[in-house]
Motif scaffolding. Structure first.
Motif, mmCIF file in Angstrom:
data_model
loop_
_atom_site.group_PDB
_atom_site.id
_atom_site.type_symbol
_atom_site.label_atom_id
_atom_site.label_comp_id
_atom_site.label_asym_id
_atom_site.label_seq_id
_atom_site.Cartn_x
_atom_site.Cartn_y
_atom_site.Cartn_z
ATOM 1 N N ASN A 452 0.839 -1.211 0.000
ATOM 2 C CA ASN A 452 0.000 0.000 0.000
ATOM 3 C C ASN A 452 0.875 1.263 0.000
ATOM 4 O OD1 ASN A 452 -2.425 1.476 0.036
ATOM 5 N ND2 ASN A 452 -2.434 1.604 2.275
ATOM 6 N N ALA A 453 1.985 1.194 -0.744
ATOM 7 C CA ALA A 453 2.927 2.310 -0.772
ATOM 8 C C ALA A 453 3.047 2.962 -2.141
ATOM 9 C CB ALA A 453 4.316 1.823 -0.323
ATOM 10 N N LEU A 480 7.370 5.488 5.871
ATOM 11 C CA LEU A 480 8.609 4.742 6.058
ATOM 12 C C LEU A 480 8.309 3.276 6.383
ATOM 13 C CD1 LEU A 480 11.607 5.523 5.985
ATOM 14 C CD2 LEU A 480 11.542 5.740 8.470
ATOM 15 N N GLN A 481 7.277 3.065 7.177
ATOM 16 C CA GLN A 481 6.934 1.697 7.545
ATOM 17 C C GLN A 481 6.411 0.912 6.342
ATOM 18 O OE1 GLN A 481 8.161 0.537 9.990
ATOM 19 N NE2 GLN A 481 6.812 -0.205 11.580
ATOM 20 N N ARG A 482 5.676 1.578 5.455
ATOM 21 C CA ARG A 482 5.185 0.893 4.248
ATOM 22 C C ARG A 482 6.336 0.582 3.295
ATOM 23 N NH1 ARG A 482 0.354 4.579 2.330
ATOM 24 N NH2 ARG A 482 1.142 6.051 3.888
ATOM 25 N N ILE A 483 7.359 1.452 3.256
ATOM 26 C CA ILE A 483 8.560 1.131 2.474
ATOM 27 C C ILE A 483 9.226 -0.118 3.045
ATOM 28 C CG2 ILE A 483 10.907 1.911 1.944
ATOM 29 C CD1 ILE A 483 9.792 4.761 1.711
ATOM 30 N N SER A 494 8.561 -16.818 2.225
ATOM 31 C CA SER A 494 7.511 -17.738 2.658
ATOM 32 C C SER A 494 7.112 -17.473 4.106
ATOM 33 C CB SER A 494 7.988 -19.186 2.511
ATOM 34 O OG SER A 494 9.160 -19.402 3.268
ATOM 35 N N LEU A 495 8.017 -16.835 4.884
ATOM 36 C CA LEU A 495 7.746 -16.558 6.291
ATOM 37 C C LEU A 495 7.977 -15.072 6.548
ATOM 38 C CD1 LEU A 495 7.162 -17.599 9.166
ATOM 39 C CD2 LEU A 495 9.596 -18.109 9.409
ATOM 40 N N LEU A 496 6.967 -14.410 7.114
ATOM 41 C CA LEU A 496 7.029 -12.974 7.372
ATOM 42 C C LEU A 496 6.986 -12.743 8.879
ATOM 43 C CD1 LEU A 496 7.084 -10.228 5.902
ATOM 44 C CD2 LEU A 496 4.583 -10.234 5.994
ATOM 45 N N LEU A 497 7.956 -12.000 9.398
ATOM 46 C CA LEU A 497 8.037 -11.696 10.826
ATOM 47 C C LEU A 497 7.700 -10.224 11.026
ATOM 48 C CD1 LEU A 497 11.424 -13.510 11.660
ATOM 49 C CD2 LEU A 497 9.109 -14.474 11.638
ATOM 50 N N GLN A 514 -1.749 -0.898 8.157
ATOM 51 C CA GLN A 514 -2.486 -2.146 8.364
ATOM 52 C C GLN A 514 -2.987 -2.712 7.043
ATOM 53 O OE1 GLN A 514 -2.657 -4.049 10.775
ATOM 54 N NE2 GLN A 514 -2.638 -2.992 12.736
ATOM 55 N N LEU A 515 -3.433 -1.828 6.139
ATOM 56 C CA LEU A 515 -3.869 -2.297 4.825
ATOM 57 C C LEU A 515 -2.692 -2.902 4.074
ATOM 58 C CD1 LEU A 515 -5.950 -2.597 2.586
ATOM 59 C CD2 LEU A 515 -5.481 -0.226 1.899
ATOM 60 N N GLY A 516 -1.542 -2.234 4.151
ATOM 61 C CA GLY A 516 -0.351 -2.773 3.508
ATOM 62 C C GLY A 516 0.053 -4.115 4.097
ATOM 63 N N LEU A 517 -0.036 -4.236 5.409
ATOM 64 C CA LEU A 517 0.300 -5.502 6.058
ATOM 65 C C LEU A 517 -0.667 -6.607 5.651
ATOM 66 C CD1 LEU A 517 1.204 -4.301 9.669
ATOM 67 C CD2 LEU A 517 2.762 -5.326 8.010
ATOM 68 N N LYS A 518 -1.930 -6.284 5.586
ATOM 69 C CA LYS A 518 -2.938 -7.289 5.232
ATOM 70 C C LYS A 518 -2.671 -7.835 3.838
ATOM 71 C CE LYS A 518 -7.933 -8.065 5.180
ATOM 72 N NZ LYS A 518 -9.266 -7.471 5.417
#
Length: 581
Positions: A452-453, A480-483, A494-497, A514-518
């Motif tokens: 979402n960036a 910055l967090q979306r970057i 395959s694994l996201l932390l 949150q949208l970007g994370l989803k």
């Protein structure tokens, strides 16, 4: 010069091997340069009597020959200095590069204890000093020593008795130089330590200036800074004082030796053992000796300071390193993301485990949230999954592959981290997302869309080519967090932390992240460290850690109905949230 020491200057000599051809030409020029001194001394012995006799033709002939020899000498000196400079600088570059490569593999626990300012000073100023010392040793100290030997050889040939008397002073001079040199090295180490502490304080101060102003602590910081620079001044002054004291002490002995030679030379002429030609050559040789002795003395002081710098650089090699890759590493391709922890225990100090017999199982595509108080072991678990540390008991399996059997880089291409506090390097937005990986522009833009960036990046002055300033200060925290999210998903891990990537954001920025994370989480196995429990209610599993143990697990609804530690944590946080609102 190359005396055994903890610094280990001899260990740099193998780095010169790739440059043997250039060094050989440089040494040839050096031998021509040094070899010209006996010829010039011999000509000087013939020139002074010729001047006294008034033989103009002989005087002009000797001067012409001396000029030719002098021209050849200076050309050889230029060749010596220019040819030998390259290898010395390349060795310094190689040393700095090797140490930086090694620094990147230092265990994170050890790395966090090191001062960034101190490390910066070591890899810049200390490395430069080592380079200067190495260059001076090759192109100045070594020729000066050869010049000393050559001139002393001529003087022994001219009058061995007189020269033997002079050489009796040599042990005294060498002893004094060594004595001062040892003290200079100790003083330099102390001075460099103070500079490193000053650099560390400067780094902290510059980053923390807003906090300093917020607490009106400017006077405290100024006093602390002035105290550090005063200690640095005192340490540097001691070094300068030792060097300054050495010159008159050694110089006095040299002058006394010169007068003694004059007196003994006069006596030798009176007795008929030495003629005026010999004395002229001898005194010329004595004058020629002064310059190399001064060079060796000065360079020895710098060598001692360089040893202190090299010792500090070598200390980086002594820091504990990440566990090496297994000899027969298992090759892996694209993984699904099935994760299993079997009786995993780990402690930074083995006698005080942080994780104790942890069992977890996460199916590919599931979201698992880790909750619990600070110190429960959540971040430690992430460090094990990235293999920053290795389990001490049990094992961790990713798609059935034991992590200890994989190459670290292969594993980290499959496991991506979005930290709570985003760090970016200066450069373009596209470079920040690529982060050194060979990705096309299309791949970068696709990762940005997932995070979402893409929209806000295109709205920047130069889009993806916009330059990020230091620490990304020209974009907002949410941007910055979306970057960082785009950077994490670029390699299709395959694994996201996720280390609670929204905890420091306001409501509007949090919604965008949150949208970007989803979108980034879709189709991946995800582990979330949750500090704000409202963000993990939709997780497939919630695991409660306390004192390194799994004390509860289940969905949000199941854990709330069951009561226990998770419900207690939720109710406490809910009450705090109500009080804050």
């Amino acid at each position: 010069m190359f005396t055994p020491s903890q610094a280990g200057f001899r260990r740099l000599l193998p780095l010169l091997r790739p440059h043997l051809r250039q060094l050989s030409w440089g040494v040839l020029c050096m031998l021509i340069y040094v070899g010209s001194f006996p010829l010039l001394i011999r000509l000087a012995g013939q020139l002074f009597p010729a001047l006294g006799s008034g033989d103009l033709n002989r005087v002009l002939g000797l001067i012409g020959l001396a000029l030719v020899i002098f021209a050849v000498q200076k050309l050889a000196q230029f060749g010596q200095d220019s040819l030998l400079a390259g290898p010395a600088l390349q060795v310094s570059q190689r040393l700095r590069s090797d140490l930086f490569r090694r620094l990147q593999t230092v265990e994170l626990g050890a790395l966090e204890k090191l001062s960034a300012g101190d490390l910066t000073y070591r890899l810049t100023e200390d490395a430069d000093r080592v380079s200067e010392v190495l260059y001076k040793t090759i192109h100045d100290t070594l020729p000066s020593l050869l010049q000393l030997l050559a001139v002393l050889g001529v003087m022994l040939w001219l009058d061995w008795k007189l020269t033997t008397a002079i050489l009796l002073l040599a042990p005294v001079i060498v002893w004094l130089i060594s004595l001062f040199g040892a003290r200079v090295m100790v003083a330099t180490e102390r001075s460099q330590k103070k500079v490193s502490e000053l650099a560390g304080l400067l780094g902290e101060a510059i980053e923390g200036l807003p906090l300093v102003r917020a607490f009106a602590a400017e006077s405290w910081l100024q006093d602390r800074f002035e105290g550090e620079i005063d200690q640095h001044r005192q340490a540097r002054h001691l070094t300068y004082s030792l060097v300054a004291l050495q010159h008159p002490v050694v110089g006095s002995i040299e002058v006394a030796g010169l007068f003694a030679v004059l007196a003994m030379g006069a006596a030798r002429i009176q007795s008929g053992d030495l003629d005026i030609n010999g004395l002229s050559s001898y005194l010329t040789g004595l004058v020629v000796l002064i310059d190399p002795i001064a060079h060796v003395t000065n360079n020895f002081n710098e060598f001692q300071q360089g040893q202190a710098s090299l010792k500090r650089l070598r200390q980086i090699e002594q820091e504990p390193q990440e566990p090496p890759d297994p000899v027969n590493a298992v090759p892996i391709g694209c993984l699904q993301g099935d994760l299993k922890l079997e009786q995993v225990s780990f402690g930074y100090d083995p006698s005080q485990p942080v994780l104790r017999s942890v069992d977890l199982s996460v199916q590919a595509g599931e979201v698992l949230a880790l909750v619990g108080p600070s110190g429960a072991g959540k971040s430690t678990l992430f460090s094990l999954l990235l293999r920053f540390n290795t389990v001490q008991q049990g094992r961790i399996l990713l798609d059935g592959h034991d992590l200890s059997r994989l190459r670290a880089q292969d594993l980290r291409r499959q496991v991506a981290l979005v930290p709570q506090r985003t760090t970016v390097f200066s450069g373009s937005v596209a470079e920040a997302i690529r982060f050194g990986r060979p990705a096309s522009d299309e791949d970068v833009e696709q990762a940005a869309r997932l995070a979402n960036a893409d929209d806000f990046i295109r709205a920047l002055p130069h889009g993806y080519a916009t330059q990020l300033e230091e620490r990304g200060s020209n974009v907002s925290g949410g941007q910055l967090q979306r970057i960082a999210i785009a950077r994490a998903v670029l390699g299709n891990p395959s694994l996201l932390l996720l280390d609670e990537a929204t905890s420091a954001l306001d409501a509007e920025a949090e919604a965008a992240v949150q949208l970007g994370l989803k979108q980034a989480m879709a189709g991946r196995t995800v582990l979330v460290i949750a500090h704000r429990l409202a963000t993990v209610q939709e997780a497939d599993q919630i695991v409660v850690l306390e004192q390194g143990r799994v004390v509860d697990r289940g969905t949000h609804d199941a854990l709330m109905q069951r009561g226990g530690r998770y419900r207690d944590l939720c109710e406490r946080q809910f009450i705090r949230d109500l009080q804050n609102s």
